[in-house]
Motif scaffolding. Structure first.
Motif, PDB file in Angstrom:
ATOM      1  N   GLN A  56      32.044  28.363 -55.655  1.00 53.57           N
ATOM      2  CA  GLN A  56      31.893  29.766 -56.042  1.00 53.57           C
ATOM      3  C   GLN A  56      31.638  30.660 -54.832  1.00 53.57           C
ATOM      4  O   GLN A  56      32.210  31.745 -54.723  1.00 53.57           O
ATOM      5  CB  GLN A  56      30.765  29.898 -57.061  1.00 53.57           C
ATOM      6  N   LEU A  57      30.799  30.205 -53.908  1.00 55.25           N
ATOM      7  CA  LEU A  57      30.545  30.981 -52.694  1.00 55.25           C
ATOM      8  C   LEU A  57      31.823  31.128 -51.877  1.00 55.25           C
ATOM      9  O   LEU A  57      32.121  32.206 -51.350  1.00 55.25           O
ATOM     10  CB  LEU A  57      29.461  30.307 -51.843  1.00 55.25           C
ATOM     11  N   PHE A  58      32.580  30.040 -51.781  1.00 57.21           N
ATOM     12  CA  PHE A  58      33.806  30.063 -50.983  1.00 57.21           C
ATOM     13  C   PHE A  58      34.852  30.995 -51.592  1.00 57.21           C
ATOM     14  O   PHE A  58      35.432  31.829 -50.900  1.00 57.21           O
ATOM     15  CB  PHE A  58      34.376  28.647 -50.863  1.00 57.21           C
ATOM     16  N   ALA A  59      35.074  30.862 -52.906  1.00 58.11           N
ATOM     17  CA  ALA A  59      36.096  31.676 -53.568  1.00 58.11           C
ATOM     18  C   ALA A  59      35.712  33.154 -53.567  1.00 58.11           C
ATOM     19  O   ALA A  59      36.505  34.016 -53.180  1.00 58.11           O
ATOM     20  CB  ALA A  59      36.307  31.185 -54.999  1.00 58.11           C
ATOM     21  N   ALA A  60      34.482  33.447 -54.006  1.00 60.50           N
ATOM     22  CA  ALA A  60      34.053  34.845 -54.093  1.00 60.50           C
ATOM     23  C   ALA A  60      33.928  35.470 -52.711  1.00 60.50           C
ATOM     24  O   ALA A  60      34.303  36.628 -52.498  1.00 60.50           O
ATOM     25  CB  ALA A  60      32.719  34.932 -54.833  1.00 60.50           C
ATOM     26  N   GLY A  61      33.417  34.691 -51.751  1.00 53.21           N
ATOM     27  CA  GLY A  61      33.207  35.233 -50.415  1.00 53.21           C
ATOM     28  C   GLY A  61      34.479  35.434 -49.628  1.00 53.21           C
ATOM     29  O   GLY A  61      34.506  36.237 -48.695  1.00 53.21           O
ATOM     30  N   THR A  62      35.515  34.710 -49.986  1.00 57.09           N
ATOM     31  CA  THR A  62      36.798  34.859 -49.280  1.00 57.09           C
ATOM     32  C   THR A  62      37.663  35.948 -49.898  1.00 57.09           C
ATOM     33  O   THR A  62      38.108  36.874 -49.215  1.00 57.09           O
ATOM     34  CB  THR A  62      37.577  33.526 -49.305  1.00 57.09           C
TER      35      THR A  62
END
Length: 497
Positions: free
Chosen positions: A299-305
């Protein structure tokens, strides 16, 4: 003999038809007599789906709000949804009644195969969510979010991005991959403790899978699957999403294995290390288990990217579309900081540039419907009774385009964020990160990235339409996906002397 004639050929069949008609009538009137906010008339099973553009549902919902008011009901298939429209209504709900409107409504496509809905920082609720959000915020700050150390990493990544773009030598190129990889590397530094080379096959695969999934998640077929999960394998996009998600999970478990083998409890390299150390301290029976780590990192990777990379792509496209604004941005940057490295503290001295970034976020409207909320208890809101457990859509598009808040809501106009004397102007209705308990936990990081990446790119290049395409022909249509990104396009980046 027609279908109706077969049904009416015997008394029993005729009675069956009558019963079916009675059931349809009862269901129809049950849907439309439901106490609560008003809304368009719905039909059994499908609700209001036939009235909604599933490719751009937020546009239909904005039109409904003009007829039914700022709080209204729609039926998405069998699911009752209360929609909140306009700045004042959304703010009152998410900020003034944060506890009531602060839960998430998990979607089947995100929770399938998890066994429970308490993983990660986006879809979980109650204590598991509170604990993971606190842990994520604390550790992301420890690893540099909002600090000078991360600012330096973003600056270095912006330089790497410029080198990649410079290699195109002024030829037309698609901004998607370079931008996604650059922004993804910032998340990798925070999460894994190190960045990747842009041509690293594991990194490119991770970025590619994530971006493909985000596109599929907003597709009409996946939206329909979320409403009718019994369709299951009959929905191809659902199958691809789950397959890609599994691949990314396995890839992350491989990363975690390598990090665990070299873990030093005295020196955390990133979020994953901090999680594993906490995992060792607390043992089993807590939120610090492997599945929660996997889902939180995904979730951090998808949302942050996606959000930052997409906003930057909109920014470059808008600069090519409106070259006179690009010229003003570049003039201000060169006049104020020249060619030296930009620093976050320069923001206050670059009001026009800052206004352009904010207006890009507003007009880009990246997450038009926010992520679905759910009421945690009964409430009478704006004179309407809303039951506990009701799905709620805070319509962020209606806030960012609110005609009572913005002078030119449907035009790209940086003056929205400037006082008459040219100083930067904050706007209350600027809400691209949502608000309240569920406000984006990476807002500070996103603001830093957008400013440093954008200024660095403007220092190095002038962006133009590709050969054979006029500025007027550059398409500002948004592509359907979980977020709204520009349709596929190419730009030329002309190096500056």
């Amino acid at each position: 003999m027609g279908f109706s004639e077969v049904l009416l050929s015997s008394p029993g069949s005729g009675l069956g038809l009558v019963l079916v008609m009675i059931l349809v009538y009862v269901a129809y009137n049950g849907l439309n007599s439901d106490q609560g906010p008003p809304g368009p008339k719905a039909i059994p099973v499908l609700g209001n789906l036939l009235q909604i553009d599933l490719k751009r549902p937020y546009q239909t919902l904005i039109k409904f709000s003009q007829k039914y008011g700022p709080v209204f009901t729609v039926w998405l298939g069998p699911k009752k949804v209360v929609v909140l429209a306009g700045y004042k209504t959304v703010k009152e709900a998410l900020v003034n009644h944060a506890e009531v409107f602060g839960d998430r409504d998990p979607q089947p496509i995100f929770t399938e195969n998890l066994g429970e809905n308490s993983h990660g920082v986006i879809w979980s609720n109650n204590e598991p969510w509170k604990e993971m959000r606190r842990f994520a915020l604390t550790n992301l700050r420890d690893f540099g979010m909002g600090k000078r150390v991360l600012e330096e990493k973003v600056t270095e990544e912006a330089k790497c991005l410029c080198e990649v773009i410079r290699n195109f030598r002024g030829r037309a190129f698609d901004t998607t991959e370079p931008m996604n990889r650059a922004v993804s590397n910032i998340i990798c530094s925070l999460v894994y403790g190190s960045r990747f080379e842009y041509d690293d096959p594991e990194f490119t695969t991770l970025v590619s899978y994530t971006n493909r999934n985000l596109q599929l998640l907003g597709s009409p077929s996946v939206q329909v699957y979320n409403l009718f999960p019994w369709l299951g394998r009959l929905v191809p996009n659902r199958n691809e999403v789950l397959m890609q998600k599994k691949k990314v999970e396995n890839q992350n478990r491989k990363f975690f294995k390598n990090l665990r083998e070299t873990l030093n409890p005295q020196m955390s390299r990133g979020f994953v290390d901090a999680f594993m150390i906490q995992q060792q301290k607390e043992g089993g029976g807590t939120v610090f288990h492997e599945d929660n780590l996997v889902q939180t990192v995904l979730q951090l990777f998808a949302a942050g990217t996606d959000t930052s990379a997409t906003t930057l792509r909109w920014a470059l496209l808008l600069m090519a579309k409106f070259p006179h604004i690009q010229d003003q941005v570049r003039e201000e940057i060169i006049r104020v900081i020249g060619v030296r490295e930009v620093q976050l503290e320069d923001r206050k001295d670059l009001p026009f540039t800052d206004a352009v970034i904010h207006e890009t976020q507003r007009i880009g409207n990246i997450v038009p419907m926010a992520i679905p909320h759910k009421t945690s208890q009964d409430i009478t809101f704006k004179g309407h009774f809303i039951k506990k457990g009701t799905t709620v859509y805070p319509l962020l598009a209606s806030v960012l385009y609110d005609e009572s808040e913005w002078e030119k809501p449907h035009s790209f106009c940086p003056d929205h964020f400037l006082h008459k004397d040219g100083k930067f102007r904050k706007r209350d209705a600027f809400m691209p990160f949502s608000a309240g308990r569920r406000i984006c936990l990476g807002e500070g990081l996103a603001r830093m990235e957008l400013f440093i990446f954008f200024v660095t790119l403007m220092q190095c290049f002038r962006f133009t339409a590709p050969p054979g395409v006029t500025e007027e022909e550059l398409d500002l249509t948004a592509r359907v996906g979980f977020t709204l990104s520009p349709v596929s396009h190419e730009l030329c980046a002309v190096p500056c002397a």
